[in-house]
Design an enzyme around this catalytic site. Structure first.
Site, PDB file in Angstrom:
ATOM      1  N   GLU A 189     -28.863   1.495  63.990  1.00 44.75           N
ATOM      2  CA  GLU A 189     -28.181   1.745  64.801  1.00 44.75           C
ATOM      3  C   GLU A 189     -26.556   2.919  64.030  1.00 44.75           C
ATOM      4  O   GLU A 189     -26.495   3.460  64.845  1.00 44.75           O
ATOM      5  CB  GLU A 189     -28.323   1.076  66.120  1.00 44.75           C
ATOM      6  CG  GLU A 189     -27.664   1.869  67.319  1.00 44.75           C
ATOM      7  CD  GLU A 189     -27.571   0.879  68.691  1.00 44.75           C
ATOM      8  OE1 GLU A 189     -26.997   0.798  69.363  1.00 44.75           O
ATOM      9  OE2 GLU A 189     -28.707   0.189  68.712  1.00 44.75           O
ATOM     10  N   ASP A 221     -30.961  -1.731  67.213  1.00 50.25           N
ATOM     11  CA  ASP A 221     -30.823  -3.079  68.171  1.00 50.25           C
ATOM     12  C   ASP A 221     -31.540  -3.673  68.991  1.00 50.25           C
ATOM     13  O   ASP A 221     -32.238  -2.324  69.823  1.00 50.25           O
ATOM     14  CB  ASP A 221     -29.445  -2.688  68.747  1.00 50.25           C
ATOM     15  CG  ASP A 221     -28.075  -2.978  68.116  1.00 50.25           C
ATOM     16  OD1 ASP A 221     -28.163  -2.902  67.105  1.00 50.25           O
ATOM     17  OD2 ASP A 221     -27.137  -2.801  68.382  1.00 50.25           O
ATOM     18  N   TYR A 279     -26.620 -11.343  66.659  1.00 51.09           N
ATOM     19  CA  TYR A 279     -26.704 -10.379  68.527  1.00 51.09           C
ATOM     20  C   TYR A 279     -26.257 -11.126  69.306  1.00 51.09           C
ATOM     21  O   TYR A 279     -26.522 -11.941  69.869  1.00 51.09           O
ATOM     22  CB  TYR A 279     -28.023  -9.856  68.467  1.00 51.09           C
ATOM     23  CG  TYR A 279     -28.199  -8.798  69.670  1.00 51.09           C
ATOM     24  CD1 TYR A 279     -27.723  -7.227  69.198  1.00 51.09           C
ATOM     25  CD2 TYR A 279     -28.252  -8.602  71.090  1.00 51.09           C
ATOM     26  CE1 TYR A 279     -27.788  -6.268  69.060  1.00 51.09           C
ATOM     27  CE2 TYR A 279     -28.354  -7.297  71.783  1.00 51.09           C
ATOM     28  CZ  TYR A 279     -27.902  -5.987  70.746  1.00 51.09           C
ATOM     29  OH  TYR A 279     -28.601  -4.973  71.529  1.00 51.09           O
TER      30      TYR A 279
END
Length: 752
Positions: free
Chosen positions: A8, A104, A309
């Site tokens: 990403e 992601d 994350y």
């Protein structure tokens, strides 16, 4: 043959490339023997603008609405088109036989990659990398367990439905409102209910009538006893005469201890952080906005690789993470955490871990440290603060409960009952993690265990109770307390507080209290799907409301602007209700799970969009610009609007095509030497001056000289950087949801 890996962002791509031993640098890609790694810059492809379907849509006219593309088109985002071409070129290489999506792991990340593949016309087989941290170990393990891309096609369908539905409802309704009322007005299924919640809170505060209440206290031997009503068990009364009557009955009398109760108690540590709870905590403690906290977290995740994350809505871990806990402890047991973490490393983990529950983890588990070794001296102050919050919470859940002895004392004076309660700590347990830590006051009293302060309660939130935790004297049943001093304490009920960003995040996450329908199924859906917006989008939504001048800040508190109040009167009722998001999210979850076809959902959305336009067309109302000033725009000479941003005050030309704006004042990080509060910087160029609300004033050049003498860090470079930032912001278009679409709209009088 090779596999093309699409990440990403460039930073994640570099990490993946290093682990996969890719070292040959290209323009927008890195190549190795088996893999080619490329990246997006966030989204590279988006849904096309209305004018891409028909040139007539360049003009905003009511007769063109609703706009209903039969098939949605995609367009490459101009600012990142070079990178898209780089990715496309790699996709069509003959030696690339497979694509690995490494964006992601979530609905939006899936959309980023799938739109690139679709726009580039790629039909090569797809695999999915699904990881929650970007450490070398996590990447290696993820590539060993790649998933079949077909498993995530329903997730892509749900993401696409959400994007197309927001396009149909948001752009159509925004154009309809703008054309109908000749003003720049925008709305959407998330931002409009958020404004409505703030409006409801302001109405509650405005309509609130304080009501006096009375408490009766007795003091003796250094303790405070609180009167308690025998029937209602309340610790106060609204009846002043009754309070005075009770005072007259007990005054001068001794008290008799009728019960002393001692019981061992335990309080467990609070749960781990999800993004929203971390944003709330950072806002309460450091006054960081939700967007600032997310940006800091992203750096700790992507650049430092020390946290997992960030965009997660779970506060639990899955069982497969448990074997890694010791390694994570060793990695973060440095500096101020060396002793705290060391104690845990050298002892076995508890058999039962309350924060481990596979059923309560969706796409990602709670935010915790990674196995990456930590170098605290490489972090900024802001990064250290956020990292500290996460690490201490991680350590706390691994420590035993806090144990204390709770003592409750019941005393009768005549016919009345008085009580007191006290605590004696036996073992700090997890509280040792926070013992002596700066700002530790946020960790609540032993009376209530851990106090995670979300939104404050309204009404009698300080109505009173037993006197808080205190050290009680050694007394026993039957003892007589002499010399009691009685008093009636008067208080007043308080209205609910204005929203802060912390409280607004809580309300967006749990908006059931603002639902008018009272539908339990809807409320449950909102709870299960995360409320208004997602953990990943709430920060942007709040920022958007500020940047489009619908919200303003006074201190830490958030208020609606006049523009927002008028907008809420003109917007269709459905768009103001959280129920709409509940309905959408329930259906999107079914699409992601494969139990609902996307065509069925989109057919309903198209029908709803048409009904919405008809309602706006037939609406009655008007919009009045009440922030026009006598300042004339230096470009077009039209009168300018005075608007308040999140941290600044600006003059903005009412003609959007002109787009001129200038900053009048900005809240700086410079502190007043008198009261130490942040000062405003006003004026232009050499004439800029710092002004504090306490009355202190100081010219910018004098401020710089003073700080130099004090040995502090405001350098000429800092000042130049700040001036350049102001220049850039003056050139940029106003940042709102439909800024690009609105850029071509000509209005006689427009309010941003």
């Amino acid at each position: 043959m090779k596999a093309l890996v699409i990440a990403e962002k460039p930073s994640v791509a570099r990490d993946i490339a290093r682990v996969l031993k890719c070292s040959k640098q290209g323009s927008g890609w890195i190549e190795g023997e088996r893999y080619i790694v490329t990246w997006g810059l966030g989204h590279l492809v988006t849904l096309a603008d209305p004018e891409d379907y028909d040139k007539k849509y360049r003009e905003w006219k009511m007769e063109h609405l609703p706009m209903m593309p039969e098939h949605f088109r995609l367009e490459v985002i101009k600012q990142t088109s070079k990178q898209f071409q780089a990715v496309k070129a790699q996709l069509h290489r003959k030696d690339v036989h497979q694509v690995i999506i490494a964006t992601d792991a979530g609905r939006e990340g899936e959309l980023v990659a799938r739109l690139i593949l679709k726009k580039a016309g790629s039909d090569k087989p797809v695999k999915r990398l699904w990881i929650s941290s970007v450490t070398d170990k996590a990447i290696r393990e993820g590539f060993e367990k790649l998933k079949d891309g077909k498993e995530y096609e329903p997730l892509y369908d749900a993401a696409m439905c959400r994007a197309e539905a927001d396009w149909l409802v948001g752009i159509n309704a925004t154009r309809a409102l703008t054309c109908k009322y000749n003003a720049q007005l925008s709305c959407g299924r998330v931002q409009t209910p958020t404004l409505a919640m703030i409006a409801r809170r302001e109405e509650q505060i405005r309509d609130f009538v304080p009501k006096p209440f009375y408490k009766i206290q007795a003091k003796v031997q250094g303790i405070t006893l609180a009167w308690q009503d025998k029937k209602s068990k309340s610790f106060a009364t609204f009846d002043k005469d009754r309070a005075q009557e009770i005072l007259g009955q007990v005054k001068g009398k001794d008290g008799q201890v009728i019960q002393v109760k001692r019981s061992p108690e335990k309080t467990a540590a609070p749960l781990l952080y999800d993004l929203t709870e971390l944003q709330r905590e950072a806002n309460r403690r450091f006054d960081y906005s939700a967007k600032e906290t997310l940006n800091i977290m992203q750096r700790l995740y992507e650049n430092h690789k020390v946290l997992t994350y960030p965009r997660t809505d779970s506060r639990y871990l899955t069982s497969d993470i448990v074997p890694t806990l010791k390694e994570r402890l060793r990695a973060c047991s440095v500096g101020p955490y060396r002793v705290l973490g060391g104690r845990l490393v050298n002892r076995p983990l508890p058999k039962s871990l309350a924060f481990v529950d596979d059923k309560k983890v969706g796409d990602h588990h709670a935010i915790i440290p990674t196995e990456q070794f930590v170098q605290l001296d490489h972090m900024t102050v802001d990064e250290r603060r956020i990292y500290d919050l996460v690490v201490r919470r991680f350590l706390a859940v691994l420590y035993p409960p806090c144990e204390y002895e709770q003592t409750s004392l019941t005393v009768t004076v005549g016919q009345e009952t008085f009580t007191a309660r006290g605590n004696v700590v036996k073992d700090l347990g997890w509280r040792a993690v926070y013992d002596g830590e700066a700002g530790g006051a946020v960790y609540g009293s032993f009376d209530n265990g851990w106090e995670e302060s979300g939104d404050e309660k309204s009404g009698m939130r300080d109505f009173g109770g037993e006197s808080g935790a205190q050290r009680l004297p050694q007394v026993k049943d039957g003892d007589v307390l002499k010399g009691l001093v009685f008093a009636v304490i008067e208080g007043k009920t308080k209205p609910p507080s204005h929203f802060t960003e912390s409280a607004l995040l809580s309300a967006m996450e749990n908006p059931a209290a603002y639902m008018e329908s009272g539908d339990k199924a809807m409320a449950r859906t909102l709870g299960e799907t995360g409320g208004l917006g997602t953990v990943a989008t709430r920060a942007d939504i709040i920022e958007k409301l500020f940047s489009s001048f619908l919200l303003e800040k006074r201190g830490k508190e958030i208020f609606l602007t006049s523009k927002a109040k008028q907008l809420l009167k003109l917007v269709p009722e459905d768009l103001k209700k959280p129920e709409m998001t509940a309905d959408w999210e329930m259906k999107l979850s079914k699409i992601a799970g494969g139990s609902l076809k996307r065509d069925v959902f989109m057919r309903d959305i198209r029908r709803y969009s048409m009904d919405l336009i008809q309602e706006i067309k037939g609406g009655e109302g008007s919009f009045r610009h009440d922030n026009l000033t006598n300042h004339k725009c230096p470009r077009c000479e039209k009168r300018m609007l005075l608007v308040k941003g999140k941290n600044s005050e600006m003059l903005v030309c009412q003609d959007r095509e002109c787009g001129y704006r200038e900053t009048i004042s900005r809240t700086s990080n410079a502190r007043c030497p008198n009261c130490h509060k942040k000062m405003e910087l006003r004026g232009k160029g050499d004439g800029q001056i710092f002004v504090c609300r306490c009355g202190y004033k100081e010219k910018l050049n004098s401020f710089v000289e003073r700080r130099k003498k004090e040995g502090a860090g405001v350098t000429k470079r800092d000042v130049n950087r700040y001036m350049e930032q102001q220049k850039r912001e003056a050139k940029e278009p106003l940042n709102n949801a439909f800024a690009q679409a609105l850029a071509g709209l000509k209005l006689e009088s427009e309010k941003p």
